[in-house]
Design a protein around this motif. Structure first.
Motif, mmCIF file in Angstrom:
data_model
loop_
_atom_site.group_PDB
_atom_site.id
_atom_site.type_symbol
_atom_site.label_atom_id
_atom_site.label_comp_id
_atom_site.label_asym_id
_atom_site.label_seq_id
_atom_site.Cartn_x
_atom_site.Cartn_y
_atom_site.Cartn_z
ATOM 1 N N ASP A 67 -3.663 11.074 -4.037
ATOM 2 C CA ASP A 67 -3.950 11.165 -2.598
ATOM 3 C C ASP A 67 -5.451 11.183 -2.345
ATOM 4 O O ASP A 67 -5.918 10.734 -1.296
ATOM 5 C CB ASP A 67 -3.324 12.440 -2.008
ATOM 6 C CG ASP A 67 -1.821 12.311 -1.782
ATOM 7 O OD1 ASP A 67 -1.364 11.183 -1.532
ATOM 8 O OD2 ASP A 67 -1.128 13.331 -1.858
ATOM 9 N N PRO A 118 4.082 6.244 -4.093
ATOM 10 C CA PRO A 118 3.344 6.264 -2.827
ATOM 11 C C PRO A 118 2.861 4.879 -2.407
ATOM 12 O O PRO A 118 2.888 4.530 -1.218
ATOM 13 C CB PRO A 118 2.161 7.193 -3.122
ATOM 14 C CG PRO A 118 2.600 8.025 -4.274
ATOM 15 C CD PRO A 118 3.468 7.124 -5.095
ATOM 16 N N LYS A 128 10.758 1.681 3.170
ATOM 17 C CA LYS A 128 10.303 2.521 2.065
ATOM 18 C C LYS A 128 11.420 2.836 1.088
ATOM 19 O O LYS A 128 11.221 2.833 -0.129
ATOM 20 C CB LYS A 128 9.705 3.826 2.613
ATOM 21 C CG LYS A 128 8.443 3.635 3.425
ATOM 22 C CD LYS A 128 7.861 4.966 3.867
ATOM 23 C CE LYS A 128 8.760 5.675 4.857
ATOM 24 N NZ LYS A 128 8.154 6.946 5.355
ATOM 25 N N ASN A 188 -2.322 6.780 1.943
ATOM 26 C CA ASN A 188 -1.868 7.455 3.167
ATOM 27 C C ASN A 188 -2.362 6.770 4.431
ATOM 28 O O ASN A 188 -2.540 7.409 5.471
ATOM 29 C CB ASN A 188 -2.292 8.931 3.170
ATOM 30 C CG ASN A 188 -1.637 9.722 2.058
ATOM 31 O OD1 ASN A 188 -0.438 9.616 1.845
ATOM 32 N ND2 ASN A 188 -2.431 10.483 1.318
ATOM 33 N N THR A 330 11.861 9.438 -0.623
ATOM 34 C CA THR A 330 11.500 8.692 0.576
ATOM 35 C C THR A 330 11.692 9.531 1.829
ATOM 36 O O THR A 330 10.849 9.542 2.729
ATOM 37 C CB THR A 330 12.342 7.400 0.682
ATOM 38 O OG1 THR A 330 12.168 6.626 -0.513
ATOM 39 C CG2 THR A 330 11.921 6.566 1.879
ATOM 40 N N SER A 333 9.004 12.050 2.168
ATOM 41 C CA SER A 333 7.746 11.502 2.659
ATOM 42 C C SER A 333 7.717 11.442 4.182
ATOM 43 O O SER A 333 6.640 11.446 4.788
ATOM 44 C CB SER A 333 7.510 10.099 2.083
ATOM 45 O OG SER A 333 8.356 9.136 2.695
ATOM 46 N N PRO A 337 4.159 13.180 5.627
ATOM 47 C CA PRO A 337 3.599 11.826 5.505
ATOM 48 C C PRO A 337 2.159 11.752 5.008
ATOM 49 O O PRO A 337 1.714 10.694 4.591
ATOM 50 C CB PRO A 337 3.707 11.284 6.928
ATOM 51 C CG PRO A 337 3.686 12.481 7.805
ATOM 52 C CD PRO A 337 4.415 13.545 7.029
ATOM 53 N N LYS A 340 1.719 11.776 0.181
ATOM 54 C CA LYS A 340 2.780 11.112 -0.589
ATOM 55 C C LYS A 340 2.603 11.299 -2.090
ATOM 56 O O LYS A 340 3.572 11.434 -2.824
ATOM 57 C CB LYS A 340 2.834 9.628 -0.225
ATOM 58 C CG LYS A 340 3.301 9.362 1.201
ATOM 59 C CD LYS A 340 3.411 7.867 1.463
ATOM 60 C CE LYS A 340 3.930 7.595 2.866
ATOM 61 N NZ LYS A 340 3.005 8.068 3.896
ATOM 62 N N THR A 344 5.230 13.400 -4.412
ATOM 63 C CA THR A 344 5.826 12.686 -5.549
ATOM 64 C C THR A 344 5.706 13.525 -6.817
ATOM 65 O O THR A 344 6.669 13.666 -7.578
ATOM 66 C CB THR A 344 5.138 11.320 -5.761
ATOM 67 O OG1 THR A 344 5.324 10.502 -4.598
ATOM 68 C CG2 THR A 344 5.724 10.605 -6.974
#
Length: 413
Positions: A67, A118, A128, A188, A330, A333, A337, A340, A344
């Motif tokens: 991220d 992601p 997704k 993201n 999914t 997420s 949001p 991700k 994960t």
């Protein structure tokens, strides 16, 4: 097909085809490796267990870092580490050295997961679930292809190492493509849009950074990650033995149960992709698939016949191993949001813990395989209850008050 990220996505899927091979390549070459390392099948099994340790070491941290620094570096790290694993296993002469390379395979898997899941959700924000579930199809395809190739090598008395060399070549070519031309979206990049939509659905007059509650929803999903992994991992490990010892099937027939199980998982991916393309949401699959897992395992336990085991092996492969973990991730997420990579790591760490603890529990129960399957029935039931709770939370947070729905109500008036 017009998506500019499609070539990169295909490259990511190929990584998981090789990963599917990597998961079972030690077991498929057990005799040759045992001879190379001066050990027995039990020694090779110890090396196989090292993959889980490597996965746990970095998964949570690598998800958080992806991220921060983007998906591409971690995909590249995953490919490089897998290359070291395949080459290292071929060159290792002792079980100790092989164990170290086995840990690297688990680390490679964690790096790939942290970057790939992601990235696919960001490449295909409108599909997704399908994008992630297709990973499972490529994993299953690799696990289906390798035994056939190894059987060919054995039948023709060809060096077992060719199965490793092919993986090295494919991974090296993939590394070259990803490094030189692979396009990845910004980490993201879709989070602001998702969060805005979630806030609009949940409460038009409030601004919420993330629609999900970290402690409530986060706990539900972490538990679901553990349970969903435990459900299919347990049955995949004991299915053949259950068919032979409890259902009275022959050795060949009982081994075929795993084939039915694998076919079921691949069929599920195809069905999920088709239905998702018809606007069926990921959350709708979650409850249905977990319920099917529970019912199929229950029927297998109550009626342990050859026919029932054969049919239910397909069904449990379809419902428990056909991508339900990817669907769960999914949906998670959607709740969180903006992180991700982090989710994960957390989600699959729970699954990795299941891979460690479930064998310990079932090993103590192995004298009565009927009890092992009964234990899986209870696990699947808990999974269904968790799926229901997640579904309730989903409908509470994402109420159908979108602009399109409001416009429709206005037109009807």
């Amino acid at each position: 097909m017009k998506n500019k990220y499609m070539p990169t996505a295909l490259s990511l899927y190929i990584n998981y085809f090789i990963h599917g091979i990597g998961v079972i390549i030690l077991a498929q070459n057990m005799a040759a490796l045992a001879n190379q390392w001066g050990t027995n099948d039990g020694g090779v099994a110890v090396v196989i267990s090292s993959l889980g340790i490597g996965r746990l070491i970095v998964l949570l941290v690598s998800g958080w870092l992806s991220d921060k620094f983007g998906r591409k570096p971690f995909v590249i790290l995953g490919v490089i580490t897998y290359l070291i694993f395949f080459a290292g296993i071929l060159l290792s002469k002792s079980i100790t050295v092989a164990y170290i390379f086995g840990i690297l395979a688990g680390i490679a898997n964690s790096f790939l997961d942290s970057g790939t899941y992601p990235a696919l959700m960001e490449m295909f924000p409108k599909s997704k679930g399908t994008a992630n579930v297709i990973i499972k199809a490529f994993i299953s395809a690799g696990q289906f292809a390798l035994p056939l190739f190894v059987s060919f090598l054995v039948a023709n008395q060809v060096w077992y190492g060719w199965s490793f060399v092919i993986c090295i070549v494919v991974m090296a070519l993939n590394l070259l493509f990803i490094s030189m031309g692979g396009k990845f979206p910004k980490a993201n990049a879709d989070a602001e849009v998702e969060t805005a939509e979630a806030n609009s659905d949940a409460a038009d007059d409030e601004e919420v950074e993330s629609p999900g509650n970290l402690w409530l929803d986060g706990t539900l999903f972490i538990l679901y990650g553990y349970i969903s992994q435990a459900t299919f991992y347990l049955v995949s490990q004991w299915l053949s033995q259950y068919g032979q010892q409890v259902a009275g099937m022959s050795d060949v027939s009982s081994r075929a149960l795993i084939s039915y199980y694998s076919v079921g998982s691949i069929v599920c991916v195809l069905v999920t992709a088709v239905l998702a393309d018809k606007a069926v949401k990921e959350i709708q699959f979650l409850g249905v698939y977990t319920c099917l897992s529970f019912l199929s395992l229950l029927l297998m336990y109550l009626f342990p016949t050859a026919v029932m085991c054969s049919i239910m092996s397909f069904v449990v492969g379809f419902s428990a191993a056909g991508g339900v973990m990817q669907l769960g991730l999914t949906v998670m997420s959607s709740f969180f949001p903006k992180g991700k990579g982090t989710i994960t790591g957390a989600f699959y760490t729970a699954g990795s813990i299941a891979s460690f603890t479930i064998p310990l529990i079932t090993g103590a129960m192995s004298k009565n395989l009927a009890n092992v399957i009964l234990f899986d029935v209870f696990i699947a039931l808990i999974g269904f209850i968790l799926a229901v709770c997640i579904t309730v939370r989903y409908h509470h947070l994402f109420k159908p008050t979108t602009k399109g729905a409001r416009d429709l109500e206005s037109d009807q008036r």
